[in-house]
Design a protein around this motif. Structure first.
Motif, PDB file in Angstrom:
ATOM      1  N   VAL A  19      -0.337  -4.745  -7.868  1.00  0.00           N
ATOM      2  CA  VAL A  19       1.185  -4.319  -8.033  1.00  0.00           C
ATOM      3  C   VAL A  19       1.622  -3.581  -6.779  1.00  0.00           C
ATOM      4  O   VAL A  19       0.957  -2.452  -6.307  1.00  0.00           O
ATOM      5  N   ASN A  20       2.873  -3.908  -5.903  1.00  0.00           N
ATOM      6  CA  ASN A  20       3.352  -3.015  -4.694  1.00  0.00           C
ATOM      7  C   ASN A  20       2.331  -3.451  -3.703  1.00  0.00           C
ATOM      8  O   ASN A  20       2.369  -3.009  -2.461  1.00  0.00           O
ATOM      9  N   GLY A  21       1.448  -4.605  -3.750  1.00  0.00           N
ATOM     10  CA  GLY A  21       0.350  -5.038  -2.816  1.00  0.00           C
ATOM     11  C   GLY A  21       0.921  -5.659  -1.775  1.00  0.00           C
ATOM     12  O   GLY A  21       0.447  -5.801  -0.489  1.00  0.00           O
ATOM     13  N   GLU A  22       2.417  -6.013  -1.766  1.00  0.00           N
ATOM     14  CA  GLU A  22       2.782  -6.703  -0.570  1.00  0.00           C
ATOM     15  C   GLU A  22       3.617  -5.945   0.246  1.00  0.00           C
ATOM     16  O   GLU A  22       3.948  -6.444   1.249  1.00  0.00           O
ATOM     17  N   THR A  23       3.542  -4.572  -0.110  1.00  0.00           N
ATOM     18  CA  THR A  23       4.210  -3.663   0.829  1.00  0.00           C
ATOM     19  C   THR A  23       3.045  -3.213   1.726  1.00  0.00           C
ATOM     20  O   THR A  23       2.103  -2.818   1.523  1.00  0.00           O
ATOM     21  N   GLY A  24       3.447  -3.316   3.153  1.00  0.00           N
ATOM     22  CA  GLY A  24       2.574  -3.039   4.231  1.00  0.00           C
ATOM     23  C   GLY A  24       2.337  -1.495   4.224  1.00  0.00           C
ATOM     24  O   GLY A  24       2.992  -0.796   3.372  1.00  0.00           O
ATOM     25  N   VAL A  25       1.176  -1.151   4.856  1.00  0.00           N
ATOM     26  CA  VAL A  25       0.716   0.283   5.034  1.00  0.00           C
ATOM     27  C   VAL A  25       0.769   0.646   6.494  1.00  0.00           C
ATOM     28  O   VAL A  25       0.707  -0.226   7.360  1.00  0.00           O
ATOM     29  N   ALA A  26       1.114   1.934   6.811  1.00  0.00           N
ATOM     30  CA  ALA A  26       1.198   2.322   8.097  1.00  0.00           C
ATOM     31  C   ALA A  26       0.091   2.493   8.872  1.00  0.00           C
ATOM     32  O   ALA A  26      -0.103   2.335   9.801  1.00  0.00           O
ATOM     33  N   ARG A  27      -1.148   2.739   8.167  1.00  0.00           N
ATOM     34  CA  ARG A  27      -2.418   2.966   8.592  1.00  0.00           C
ATOM     35  C   ARG A  27      -3.354   1.918   8.298  1.00  0.00           C
ATOM     36  O   ARG A  27      -3.304   1.660   7.231  1.00  0.00           O
ATOM     37  N   ILE A  28      -4.126   1.497   9.306  1.00  0.00           N
ATOM     38  CA  ILE A  28      -5.018   0.370   9.115  1.00  0.00           C
ATOM     39  C   ILE A  28      -6.365   0.889   9.658  1.00  0.00           C
ATOM     40  O   ILE A  28      -6.296   1.696  10.484  1.00  0.00           O
ATOM     41  N   ALA A  29      -7.468   0.226   9.187  1.00  0.00           N
ATOM     42  CA  ALA A  29      -8.559   0.459   9.549  1.00  0.00           C
ATOM     43  C   ALA A  29      -9.194  -0.270  10.571  1.00  0.00           C
ATOM     44  O   ALA A  29      -9.132  -1.592  10.461  1.00  0.00           O
TER      45      ALA A  29
END
Length: 198
Positions: free
Chosen positions: A66-76
């Motif tokens: 849920v809400n997983g299609e929303t991108g995140v600002a920080r990546i690893a």
């Protein structure tokens, strides 16, 4: 909500919290280094239901939750051959419960880790659909007589996988899928999927 689910009573800082003994992927480790609470993790923004299993496995939520299609600002940054660890918690906010409370013991089942090459890991709406491939799975260990979820509990909620050495450079999503089977034999069947991406 299933009435057969076990409840856990948690007391922290004078407050009483009642929570389902579900789970959610909260922390991502690269070569055993914690990237930080929620860092690089696609996760639900609904704190009251963040640990619930997927309500509908026929929606795009099946890809990253849920809400997983929303991108995140920080990546690893991850290298081919790196060790990836996924931390699961029964309560998303570590300040309300000590680490190690990951899932109720009766939530037995397998887990798998998948990877999908994408144009930009921080972008939204790139998780659902084709392109996923499995890099790791763990099910029932007949020698130990345990499901992988039973190994999760004494391992502080940590599950690990190794990035394939031949993974091409570029952006990818990595997806952790935990499946609890304690409701799968009910009528109607209700296997519980807990998925999240980094």
């Amino acid at each position: 909500m299933h009435f057969s689910q076990v409840k856990i009573l948690l007391v922290a800082a004078g407050a009483v919290h009642l929570t389902n003994a579900h789970t959610t992927f909260t922390n991502f480790f690269v070569d055993r280094v914690d990237q930080g609470d929620g860092t690089a993790v696609h996760m639900s923004n609904n704190i009251q239901q963040a640990t619930y299993p997927l309500p509908n496995v026929t929606t795009p939520d099946m890809a990253c939750g849920v809400n997983g299609e929303t991108g995140v600002a920080r990546i690893a940054s991850v290298n081919a051959g790196s060790n990836l660890t996924f931390e699961y918690r029964a309560v998303p906010d570590v300040s309300t419960v000590s680490r190690g409370v990951s899932i109720d013991l009766n939530h037995k089942g397998p887990y798998a880790i998948y990877v999908k090459k994408v144009t930009d890991s921080s972008a939204s709406h790139n998780a659902a659909g084709d392109g996923w491939f499995k890099i790791m799975e763990d099910g029932y260990d007949s020698v130990a007589g345990k499901w992988c979820t039973e190994k999760l509990i004494p391992n502080d909620g940590h599950l690990s996988a190794t990035v394939p050495s031949d993974l091409a450079p570029g952006y990818s999503l990595v997806r952790a899928e935990l499946l609890a089977l304690h409701q799968a034999d009910k009528t109607p069947p209700d296997p519980q999927f807990y998925v999240g991406c980094a």
